[in-house]
Design a protein around this motif. Structure first.
Motif, mmCIF file in Angstrom:
data_model
loop_
_atom_site.group_PDB
_atom_site.id
_atom_site.type_symbol
_atom_site.label_atom_id
_atom_site.label_comp_id
_atom_site.label_asym_id
_atom_site.label_seq_id
_atom_site.Cartn_x
_atom_site.Cartn_y
_atom_site.Cartn_z
ATOM 1 N N SER A 186 1.590 70.183 -81.673
ATOM 2 C CA SER A 186 0.696 71.028 -81.994
ATOM 3 C C SER A 186 0.878 70.613 -83.795
ATOM 4 C CB SER A 186 0.222 72.201 -81.824
ATOM 5 O OG SER A 186 1.775 73.562 -82.365
ATOM 6 N N ILE A 187 2.060 70.861 -84.174
ATOM 7 C CA ILE A 187 2.473 70.875 -86.096
ATOM 8 C C ILE A 187 1.909 68.923 -86.258
ATOM 9 C CG2 ILE A 187 4.033 70.356 -87.676
ATOM 10 C CD1 ILE A 187 5.149 72.707 -86.084
ATOM 11 N N TRP A 188 2.729 68.096 -85.030
ATOM 12 C CA TRP A 188 2.271 66.733 -85.161
ATOM 13 C C TRP A 188 0.614 66.577 -85.000
ATOM 14 C CZ3 TRP A 188 0.211 63.061 -81.739
ATOM 15 C CH2 TRP A 188 0.941 61.240 -82.002
ATOM 16 N N LYS A 189 -0.453 66.752 -84.011
ATOM 17 C CA LYS A 189 -1.546 66.982 -84.411
ATOM 18 C C LYS A 189 -1.976 66.969 -85.167
ATOM 19 C CE LYS A 189 -1.993 66.510 -79.130
ATOM 20 N NZ LYS A 189 -2.696 67.062 -77.895
ATOM 21 N N THR A 190 -1.761 68.415 -86.383
ATOM 22 C CA THR A 190 -2.290 68.665 -87.520
ATOM 23 C C THR A 190 -1.748 67.484 -88.280
ATOM 24 O OG1 THR A 190 -1.906 70.656 -86.730
ATOM 25 C CG2 THR A 190 -2.021 70.678 -89.413
ATOM 26 N N ILE A 191 -1.171 67.077 -88.233
ATOM 27 C CA ILE A 191 -0.530 65.866 -89.083
ATOM 28 C C ILE A 191 -1.299 64.113 -89.225
ATOM 29 C CG2 ILE A 191 1.580 63.829 -90.523
ATOM 30 C CD1 ILE A 191 2.842 66.072 -89.461
ATOM 31 N N ARG A 192 -1.253 64.055 -87.931
ATOM 32 C CA ARG A 192 -2.363 63.449 -87.647
ATOM 33 C C ARG A 192 -4.029 63.565 -87.782
ATOM 34 N NH1 ARG A 192 -2.441 61.482 -81.532
ATOM 35 N NH2 ARG A 192 -3.635 59.830 -82.665
ATOM 36 N N LEU A 208 -4.878 65.301 -90.880
ATOM 37 C CA LEU A 208 -4.600 65.369 -92.026
ATOM 38 C C LEU A 208 -5.650 63.818 -92.575
ATOM 39 C CD1 LEU A 208 -1.567 66.840 -93.254
ATOM 40 C CD2 LEU A 208 -3.893 67.646 -93.211
ATOM 41 N N PRO A 209 -6.239 64.113 -93.334
ATOM 42 C CA PRO A 209 -6.991 62.514 -94.495
ATOM 43 C C PRO A 209 -6.106 61.838 -94.768
ATOM 44 C CG PRO A 209 -8.129 64.589 -95.511
ATOM 45 C CD PRO A 209 -6.913 65.203 -94.699
ATOM 46 N N LYS A 210 -4.457 62.245 -95.464
ATOM 47 C CA LYS A 210 -3.812 61.247 -95.740
ATOM 48 C C LYS A 210 -2.087 61.467 -95.233
ATOM 49 C CE LYS A 210 -5.115 60.842 -100.297
ATOM 50 N NZ LYS A 210 -4.267 60.441 -102.379
ATOM 51 N N GLY A 211 -2.529 62.109 -93.374
ATOM 52 C CA GLY A 211 -1.756 62.275 -92.806
ATOM 53 C C GLY A 211 -1.110 60.648 -92.398
ATOM 54 N N LYS A 212 0.420 61.040 -91.689
ATOM 55 C CA LYS A 212 0.887 59.631 -91.932
ATOM 56 C C LYS A 212 2.211 60.163 -90.923
ATOM 57 C CE LYS A 212 0.121 56.985 -95.571
ATOM 58 N NZ LYS A 212 0.408 55.915 -96.177
ATOM 59 N N PRO A 213 1.854 61.064 -89.189
ATOM 60 C CA PRO A 213 2.511 61.249 -88.255
ATOM 61 C C PRO A 213 3.871 59.755 -88.177
ATOM 62 C CG PRO A 213 0.762 61.455 -86.859
ATOM 63 C CD PRO A 213 0.336 60.605 -88.572
ATOM 64 N N TRP A 214 4.411 60.655 -88.049
ATOM 65 C CA TRP A 214 5.545 59.259 -87.585
ATOM 66 C C TRP A 214 5.717 59.160 -86.220
ATOM 67 C CZ3 TRP A 214 11.344 60.003 -85.656
ATOM 68 C CH2 TRP A 214 11.847 58.721 -86.172
ATOM 69 N N LEU A 215 6.388 59.753 -85.240
ATOM 70 C CA LEU A 215 6.266 59.235 -83.500
ATOM 71 C C LEU A 215 5.930 60.870 -82.913
ATOM 72 C CD1 LEU A 215 9.670 57.582 -82.413
ATOM 73 C CD2 LEU A 215 7.365 57.074 -82.321
ATOM 74 N N ALA A 216 5.443 61.344 -82.022
ATOM 75 C CA ALA A 216 5.145 62.272 -81.106
ATOM 76 C C ALA A 216 6.391 63.126 -80.829
ATOM 77 C CB ALA A 216 4.331 62.596 -79.902
ATOM 78 N N PRO A 217 6.874 63.813 -80.827
ATOM 79 C CA PRO A 217 7.947 64.782 -80.602
ATOM 80 C C PRO A 217 8.394 64.957 -79.409
ATOM 81 C CG PRO A 217 6.255 66.456 -81.295
ATOM 82 C CD PRO A 217 5.371 65.346 -81.270
ATOM 83 N N THR A 218 8.563 64.780 -78.616
ATOM 84 C CA THR A 218 9.609 63.774 -77.657
ATOM 85 C C THR A 218 10.119 62.595 -78.065
ATOM 86 O OG1 THR A 218 7.412 62.992 -76.307
ATOM 87 C CG2 THR A 218 8.282 65.902 -75.769
#
Length: 186
Positions: free
Chosen positions: A144-150, A152-162
């Motif tokens: 859920s944290i990772w999806k929140t980052i995704r 965000l307008p300037k969100g730059k997630p790296w890899l999904a947690p697993t």
């Protein structure tokens, strides 16, 4: 390993640490209590940034410290530690026997191989911590944290947690793939 590949590996780890710091920011506000403290870190006011906290724990004869803008492993006297600076997007060596103070530190330049070697204790701690998180909380907590980052307008997630823990673990062996080879950005 070539210097070019080592630089790429450090760049990938730097992006991972940026995401990891966001995870830690959410961990301190977990509904069941501060996960960093539950894991054994000690919370105290940050000496560098007013109104923020520093979390610390002894690790491999040195000291792990997590601040809002810096994560570090300070090595025992005479050895080389490491520092990750979020604002500089940099993982490098830390040559002092005193932990860095955010905003008041100079991260020295070093060769990629030396930077990667210095990062290993902090990397081992990140893997241990993330394994503990996986054992304590439902996978949906990190996802859920990772999806929140995704979102965000300037969100730059790296890899999904697993996939992230898989990359960190492979990085310990010295052979991590490029992140895009591990997983689709689900």
């Amino acid at each position: 390993m070539s210097e070019s590949r080592m630089r790429t590996q450090l760049a990938d780890a730097t992006r991972g640490m940026a995401q990891q710091m966001i995870f830690w920011g959410h961990d301190v506000r977990h509904p069941d209590g501060n996960a960093l403290v539950r894991f054994g870190l000690v919370r105290r006011p940050s000496t560098g940034l007013q109104g923020t906290s520093c979390y610390s724990a002894e690790w491999e004869d040195g000291l792990i410290e997590l601040h809002g803008t810096v994560a570090s492993w300070t090595a025992p006297s005479g050895k080389c530690g490491c520092i990750y600076c979020r604002d500089r997007k940099l993982i490098t060596v830390w040559n002092s026997d005193q932990p860095p103070v955010p905003g008041r530190h100079d991260a020295p330049a070093a060769a990629p191989a030396q930077r990667w070697e210095a990062f290993q204790p902090l990397l081992r701690w990140v893997v241990r911590y993330e394994e503990w998180i996986a054992s304590q909380f439902q996978p949906s907590f990190r996802t859920s944290i990772w999806k929140t980052i995704r979102r965000l307008p300037k969100g730059k997630p790296w890899l999904a947690p697993t996939s992230a823990i898989q990359w960190w673990t492979l990085a310990l062996s010295g052979t991590p793939p490029r992140p895009k080879q591990l997983s689709p950005q689900a």
